[in-house]
Design a protein around this motif. Structure first.
Motif, PDB file in Angstrom:
ATOM      1  N   LEU A  43       0.816  -1.210   0.000  1.00  0.00           N
ATOM      2  CA  LEU A  43       0.000   0.000   0.000  1.00  0.00           C
ATOM      3  C   LEU A  43       0.851   1.262   0.000  1.00  0.00           C
ATOM      4  O   LEU A  43       0.379   2.333   0.378  1.00  0.00           O
ATOM      5  N   ALA A  44       2.086   1.150  -0.440  1.00  0.00           N
ATOM      6  CA  ALA A  44       2.952   2.330  -0.505  1.00  0.00           C
ATOM      7  C   ALA A  44       2.308   3.392  -1.389  1.00  0.00           C
ATOM      8  O   ALA A  44       1.811   3.098  -2.476  1.00  0.00           O
ATOM      9  N   GLY A  45       2.317   4.603  -0.908  1.00  0.00           N
ATOM     10  CA  GLY A  45       1.715   5.706  -1.650  1.00  0.00           C
ATOM     11  C   GLY A  45       0.282   6.013  -1.232  1.00  0.00           C
ATOM     12  O   GLY A  45      -0.233   7.085  -1.542  1.00  0.00           O
ATOM     13  N   ARG A  46      -0.381   5.078  -0.530  1.00  0.00           N
ATOM     14  CA  ARG A  46      -1.730   5.353  -0.035  1.00  0.00           C
ATOM     15  C   ARG A  46      -1.654   6.220   1.224  1.00  0.00           C
ATOM     16  O   ARG A  46      -0.806   6.022   2.076  1.00  0.00           O
ATOM     17  N   MET A  65      -2.420  -2.545  10.690  1.00  0.00           N
ATOM     18  CA  MET A  65      -2.247  -3.463   9.565  1.00  0.00           C
ATOM     19  C   MET A  65      -1.942  -2.705   8.278  1.00  0.00           C
ATOM     20  O   MET A  65      -1.051  -3.089   7.506  1.00  0.00           O
ATOM     21  N   LEU A  66      -2.689  -1.638   8.028  1.00  0.00           N
ATOM     22  CA  LEU A  66      -2.497  -0.872   6.795  1.00  0.00           C
ATOM     23  C   LEU A  66      -1.155  -0.152   6.807  1.00  0.00           C
ATOM     24  O   LEU A  66      -0.476  -0.061   5.771  1.00  0.00           O
ATOM     25  N   ALA A  67      -0.753   0.359   7.976  1.00  0.00           N
ATOM     26  CA  ALA A  67       0.546   1.021   8.080  1.00  0.00           C
ATOM     27  C   ALA A  67       1.676   0.029   7.846  1.00  0.00           C
ATOM     28  O   ALA A  67       2.688   0.356   7.215  1.00  0.00           O
ATOM     29  N   GLN A  68       1.510  -1.208   8.341  1.00  0.00           N
ATOM     30  CA  GLN A  68       2.520  -2.237   8.118  1.00  0.00           C
ATOM     31  C   GLN A  68       2.666  -2.575   6.641  1.00  0.00           C
ATOM     32  O   GLN A  68       3.720  -3.010   6.203  1.00  0.00           O
ATOM     33  N   LEU A  71      -8.463  -5.157  -0.001  1.00  0.00           N
ATOM     34  CA  LEU A  71      -9.564  -4.210  -0.218  1.00  0.00           C
ATOM     35  C   LEU A  71      -9.032  -2.852  -0.651  1.00  0.00           C
ATOM     36  O   LEU A  71      -9.513  -2.265  -1.640  1.00  0.00           O
ATOM     37  N   TYR A  72      -8.025  -2.345   0.039  1.00  0.00           N
ATOM     38  CA  TYR A  72      -7.509  -1.028  -0.314  1.00  0.00           C
ATOM     39  C   TYR A  72      -6.729  -1.056  -1.625  1.00  0.00           C
ATOM     40  O   TYR A  72      -6.674  -0.040  -2.336  1.00  0.00           O
TER      41      TYR A  72
END
Length: 420
Positions: A37-40, A64-67, A416-417
């Motif tokens: 998710l780099a850049g999100r 989780m998303l930050a990881q 999902l993201y």
């Protein structure tokens, strides 16, 4: 805008966390920070005051998303949100604050209507400024009340909006409330949100009953909440010769705490050696809890029905108890049941909402077919009177936790993201 940067967070140097806060170092097998998710840049709208199950689950999702490489910022409540802010920092994420201390409800007087409009306008304006500053690629909203407060800003934000549904639509409403509810789901949630995420099959079914054609509906179960292990346990001394029953959660009427106390009083009056421990917040604007505590005090059984307040060492408390009770009738997904499973403690609950998805009757717990004191009493007696059943349920409870792993939930949220 006040921003707490992640670069200042030092988990090792900070004092022990409050109950419910999330520590990345506390997760046994965390998902690797692969950078998918780099850049999100994900903005979480969660201006909560108490730090309870919904907030803990949301902060776990942030982690989780930050990881996975995303930059995550949480919008917290300015005046009373310190505990949430502390937990967000410990999850390695950023925060900014906003005024949001008025409950979203149908106004009952012209004064309430004016106050609501003022609060709503102020919140939406502040959130718009935060969006302009942070420039998120996605917006994540934690529940329906926050969604309604943010609605004016979300309608024109131009970013994908993810709405996590901790509790499903209430189909028991009538009259004006039902009309308003249907309008919100059809005209607001259905038209603004790009993804609606439910945490149980029950919640998903309730959502579909609204008849709204959502652009994307997803099912992602909660996973085991992560709690820090305190340096010194705050579990009080417990009776060794009594059957110990534990409840974890806020002391509220919708949680069924009064029914649980009824069942405990019945057992005590029959001479059964039990101790009921209620661990959870009860002091924040809670007339119900005050009345319940006073009732126990007047009964003379306050030494055996104990309101512990919030504890840091929840797992230590579970380790000392025989059975966990979750008497809620409406909860979509119980994190407390997962916590009990992780310590091998079976749960007694009503066969309502999502609880049949989490508990296998007579294996890792007991599901009461009816709602009420008598049914809860029978469920407790099932384990109390049969130590062999209790021992087998202890083993089954721990084994059943595997389907709610951190890894499985993290993978689902990252996917999902990636898709939005």
């Amino acid at each position: 805008m006040t921003v707490k940067p992640t670069s200042t967070v030092n988990l090792e140097a900070e004092p022990p966390m409050c109950v419910g806060s999330l520590s990345p170092t506390a997760i046994a097998t965390p998902p690797a920070p692969t950078g998918e998710l780099a850049g999100r840049r994900i903005l979480f709208v969660m201006p909560s005051i108490p730090l309870q199950g919904m907030e803990r689950a949301s902060i776990q999702i942030m982690w989780m998303l930050a990881q996975a490489g995303a930059r995550v910022m949480c919008v917290t409540e300015r005046t009373h949100g310190k505990r949430v802010r502390d937990a967000v920092e410990k999850a390695g994420c950023e925060w900014t604050d906003i005024d949001c201390d008025r409950a979203m409800r149908v106004p009952r007087s012209p004064w309430e209507l004016c106050a609501l409009i003022f609060s709503w306008t102020r919140f939406a304006g502040s959130l718009t400024k935060i969006m302009k500053s942070f420039e998120p690629t996605h917006v994540h909203v934690a529940n329906l009340s926050f969604f309604l407060y943010a609605l004016p800003a979300l309608w024109r934000c131009g970013r994908p909006v993810v709405f996590r549904l901790p509790n499903p639509p209430d189909h028991g409403l009538s009259g004006r409330k039902r009309v308003i509810s249907n309008w919100i789901w059809r005209r607001c949630v259905g038209s603004v949100c790009d993804a609606v995420v439910c945490n149980s099959e029950f919640g998903l079914a309730q959502l579909r009953k609204t008849g709204v054609e959502f652009r994307g509906v997803h099912l992602i179960h909660n996973c085991l909440p992560q709690r820090a292990t305190p340096a010194v346990s705050d579990v009080p001394e417990l009776s060794r010769d009594r059957f110990k029953i534990v409840y974890i959660g806020r002391v509220r009427p919708d949680k069924g705490c009064d029914v649980l106390v009824d069942a405990a009083l019945r057992m005590l009056e029959e001479g059964r050696p039990i101790e009921l421990l209620l661990a959870g917040e009860y002091a924040w604007q809670n007339a119900f809890a005050e009345a319940l505590i006073d009732r126990v005090r007047r009964s003379g059984w306050e030494k055996h029905i104990r309101f512990l307040g919030e504890l840091q060492d929840v797992f230590g408390l579970l380790d000392a108890c025989d059975v966990h009770v979750h008497p809620s009738q409406t909860e979509t997904f119980s994190n407390a049941v997962l916590e009990a499973k992780s310590r091998g403690v079976p749960s007694v609950a009503f066969r309502r909402a999502s609880l049949p998805e989490q508990i296998c009757h007579l294996e890792d717990g007991y599901l009461c077919s009816e709602v009420g004191c008598d049914a809860l009493y029978e469920g407790l007696r099932y384990f109390m009177d049969h130590p062999d059943r209790l021992q087998a349920a202890h083993q089954a409870a721990r084994k059943s936790l595997s389907r709610y792993s951190v890894e499985r939930a993290a993978k689902a949220w990252v996917q999902l993201y990636q898709s939005l």
